[in-house]
Design a protein around this motif. Structure first.
Motif, PDB file in Angstrom:
ATOM      1  N   ARG A 227       0.855  -1.184   0.000  1.00  0.00           N
ATOM      2  CA  ARG A 227       0.000   0.000   0.000  1.00  0.00           C
ATOM      3  C   ARG A 227       0.893   1.236   0.000  1.00  0.00           C
ATOM      4  O   ARG A 227       2.110   1.133   0.217  1.00  0.00           O
ATOM      5  N   THR A 228       0.286   2.386  -0.240  1.00  0.00           N
ATOM      6  CA  THR A 228       1.052   3.620  -0.171  1.00  0.00           C
ATOM      7  C   THR A 228       1.076   4.079   1.281  1.00  0.00           C
ATOM      8  O   THR A 228       0.046   4.205   1.914  1.00  0.00           O
ATOM      9  N   ASP A 229       2.281   4.303   1.779  1.00  0.00           N
ATOM     10  CA  ASP A 229       2.436   4.620   3.195  1.00  0.00           C
ATOM     11  C   ASP A 229       2.266   6.110   3.448  1.00  0.00           C
ATOM     12  O   ASP A 229       2.095   6.893   2.523  1.00  0.00           O
ATOM     13  N   TRP A 230       2.329   6.501   4.699  1.00  0.00           N
ATOM     14  CA  TRP A 230       2.088   7.895   5.084  1.00  0.00           C
ATOM     15  C   TRP A 230       3.063   8.869   4.422  1.00  0.00           C
ATOM     16  O   TRP A 230       2.768  10.035   4.205  1.00  0.00           O
ATOM     17  N   ALA A 235       4.658   0.577   0.713  1.00  0.00           N
ATOM     18  CA  ALA A 235       5.172  -0.239   1.804  1.00  0.00           C
ATOM     19  C   ALA A 235       4.435  -1.564   1.804  1.00  0.00           C
ATOM     20  O   ALA A 235       3.334  -1.671   1.285  1.00  0.00           O
ATOM     21  N   LEU A 236       5.086  -2.573   2.390  1.00  0.00           N
ATOM     22  CA  LEU A 236       4.468  -3.886   2.505  1.00  0.00           C
ATOM     23  C   LEU A 236       3.284  -3.788   3.465  1.00  0.00           C
ATOM     24  O   LEU A 236       3.411  -3.239   4.562  1.00  0.00           O
ATOM     25  N   LEU A 431      -1.038   6.489   8.899  1.00  0.00           N
ATOM     26  CA  LEU A 431      -1.839   7.173   7.883  1.00  0.00           C
ATOM     27  C   LEU A 431      -2.935   8.016   8.521  1.00  0.00           C
ATOM     28  O   LEU A 431      -3.414   8.970   7.931  1.00  0.00           O
ATOM     29  N   ARG A 432      -3.333   7.632   9.734  1.00  0.00           N
ATOM     30  CA  ARG A 432      -4.468   8.317  10.342  1.00  0.00           C
ATOM     31  C   ARG A 432      -4.053   9.498  11.205  1.00  0.00           C
ATOM     32  O   ARG A 432      -4.903  10.206  11.720  1.00  0.00           O
ATOM     33  N   VAL A 433      -2.749   9.717  11.357  1.00  0.00           N
ATOM     34  CA  VAL A 433      -2.299  10.773  12.254  1.00  0.00           C
ATOM     35  C   VAL A 433      -2.779  12.138  11.785  1.00  0.00           C
ATOM     36  O   VAL A 433      -3.218  12.968  12.578  1.00  0.00           O
TER      37      VAL A 433
END
Ligand SMILES: [Zn+2]
Length: 451
Positions: A227-230, A235-236, A431-433
């Motif tokens: 997925r696409t990371d923050w 990233a895995l 991601l939610r930060v």
């Protein structure tokens, strides 16, 4: 309850903040004391000794607490029984879980959280700065290692449930649709298995009190997707870390259980990437026998390039070396292993021993089963480098356990490792930060300790 803060006329926000924090902590301490009062008054008092109900309040005893917002002294009121004349403290039931200790669960969780991230002495300073409470390095150490030992047990129990479920556990898993199996087979997830399981394995050395030369922490990164990371990089994900100072045999079972928890033990294809140490191959043979093994490309490339530099040294051979780097590099990249080996053997000069060259040839022979067409692998979307687990070793082991002046007992090192792994495997999502910052929901404040 009200809050009074004396703010100097010329103060700016950075000067006001600590004043507000101090006043806020004082108010929190008062609130806790108030809660104590309310508990005392909530229910009619019964004597703790004779169960009599007639009596009167008779002074108070202080109780010192270390909380996540500082040191608090509470007053517990005493109650004297008119029947037996003995005293009780009704508020004592508030402290039953502290078992005579002074730290609340929230502070202990904070100790564990910080103690698993940095050395115990700096961790104690961090707690002083953030929580305003003085905790000794020894207390941080004790809390961290106790929680870590519990995490080790928890993880071992998870592994056992996956590999050796009792008949009852097994029936429950099948009934819940979590697992299916055929006779004599290991349990696998019943939900649709992922297309691909990626396993990256590596180790990191830590100085040890019990073993000269240190001990090797083993790390696995397991993933079934991306997925696409923050930070905008891919990233895995979903991903799990497994790490331990245990022997390969035990660690291998933990890795298998971790893969099973991702559904990866039943994945359509399994790919293992590593630098190819002996214990790693043992783990893969035992637990992922149908996996495609890929030797980390950078390790292979480095070995070949080192051999060329050592076999053809000197400034006047620079052009020759450049050609060799290109030709041999291409052979390695496209999996022409025999041709590569012959080319390396051809670099030998009779009567002269070149260590780097010999070790590269040995390396090729030893790693034969994990070499192949990197170009084709990459085209098919396989990772050809074990960068994820190398970063994993750095994050899980090196940052906390390695370094000057740090020497560990195996049990303590495993305890800290288990906490760090649990932290990384928790649901906390960077991601939610940003969402939290823009639209802060107070009911969703994350707890300090994810466990
Ligand atoms: Zn009594």
């Amino acid at each position: 309850m009200s809050l009074t803060v004396d703010v100097p006329d010329d103060a700016d926000i950075d000067q006001i903040e600590p004043l507000v924090v101090a006043a806020g902590r004082q108010a929190m301490a008062q609130t806790l004391d108030l809660a104590c009062r309310m508990v005392e008054q909530a229910t009619p008092v019964t004597c703790a000794h004779c169960a009599g109900t007639r009596g009167a309040w008779d002074g108070g005893d202080p109780r010192v607490l270390s909380t996540s917002f500082g040191r608090v002294v509470l007053t517990r009121r005493r109650w004297r029984c008119h029947g037996c004349q003995r005293r009780s403290r009704p508020a004592d039931r508030l402290f039953g879980r502290l078992a005579g200790g002074t730290m609340t669960a929230a502070l202990r969780a904070a100790c564990v959280r910080v103690g698993s991230q940095e050395s115990f002495a700096p961790a104690a300073r961090t707690l002083w700065q953030v929580c305003g409470v003085r905790v000794s390095a020894e207390q941080v150490r004790r809390e961290t290692l106790a929680a870590g030992a519990a995490a080790v047990t928890r993880q071992a129990e998870q592994t056992r449930r996956v590999l050796y479920p009792t008949a009852r556990e097994w029936r429950a898993q099948v009934a819940a649709g979590v697992a299916r199996t055929r006779r004599g087979q290991r349990p696998v997830a019943a939900a649709a298995p992922p297309a691909r399981l990626l396993v990256e394995l590596d180790g990191g050395w830590v100085p040890c009190r019990e073993q000269a030369g240190g001990m090797e922490g083993k790390v696995a990164v397991l993933a079934t997707g991306r997925r696409t990371d923050w930070n905008g990089r891919t990233a895995l994900w979903p991903r799990r870390y497994v790490a331990s100072f245990a022997a390969a045999e035990e660690f291998g079972e933990q890795v298998y259980a971790g893969a099973a928890q991702l559904g990866g033990s039943a994945a359509g294809e399994q790919v293992v990437v590593s630098a190819g140490a002996g214990w790693i191959k043992h783990v893969v043979r035992t637990h992922f026998p149908r996996a495609l093994g890929i030797l980390d490309w950078s390790h292979l490339a480095r070995a070949v390039h080192k051999a060329i530099r050592a076999a053809r040294p000197g400034g006047q051979r620079r052009a020759q070396r450049r050609v060799l780097h290109q030709v041999l590099g291409a052979l390695a990249w496209t999996g022409q292993v025999d041709a590569l080996e012959q080319a390396l053997v051809g670099l030998r000069t009779p009567g002269e021993e070149v260590a780097a060259l010999d070790s590269a040839i040995r390396y090729l022979r030893n790693q034969r089963d994990w070499l192949g067409n990197y170009q084709a692998w990459q085209a098919r979307g396989y990772p050809i480098g074990s960068g994820a687990v190398e970063r994993g070793v750095e994050v899980v082991i090196n940052r906390r356990l390695a370094g000057r002046g740090r020497r560990w007992c195996r049990a303590n090192a495993d305890a800290v490792l288990a906490l760090r792994v649990e932290d990384l495997n928790s649901d906390w999502d960077p991601l939610r930060v940003e969402d939290l910052n823009s639209d802060w929901d107070h009911s969703q404040v994350p707890s300090l300790h994810s466990a």
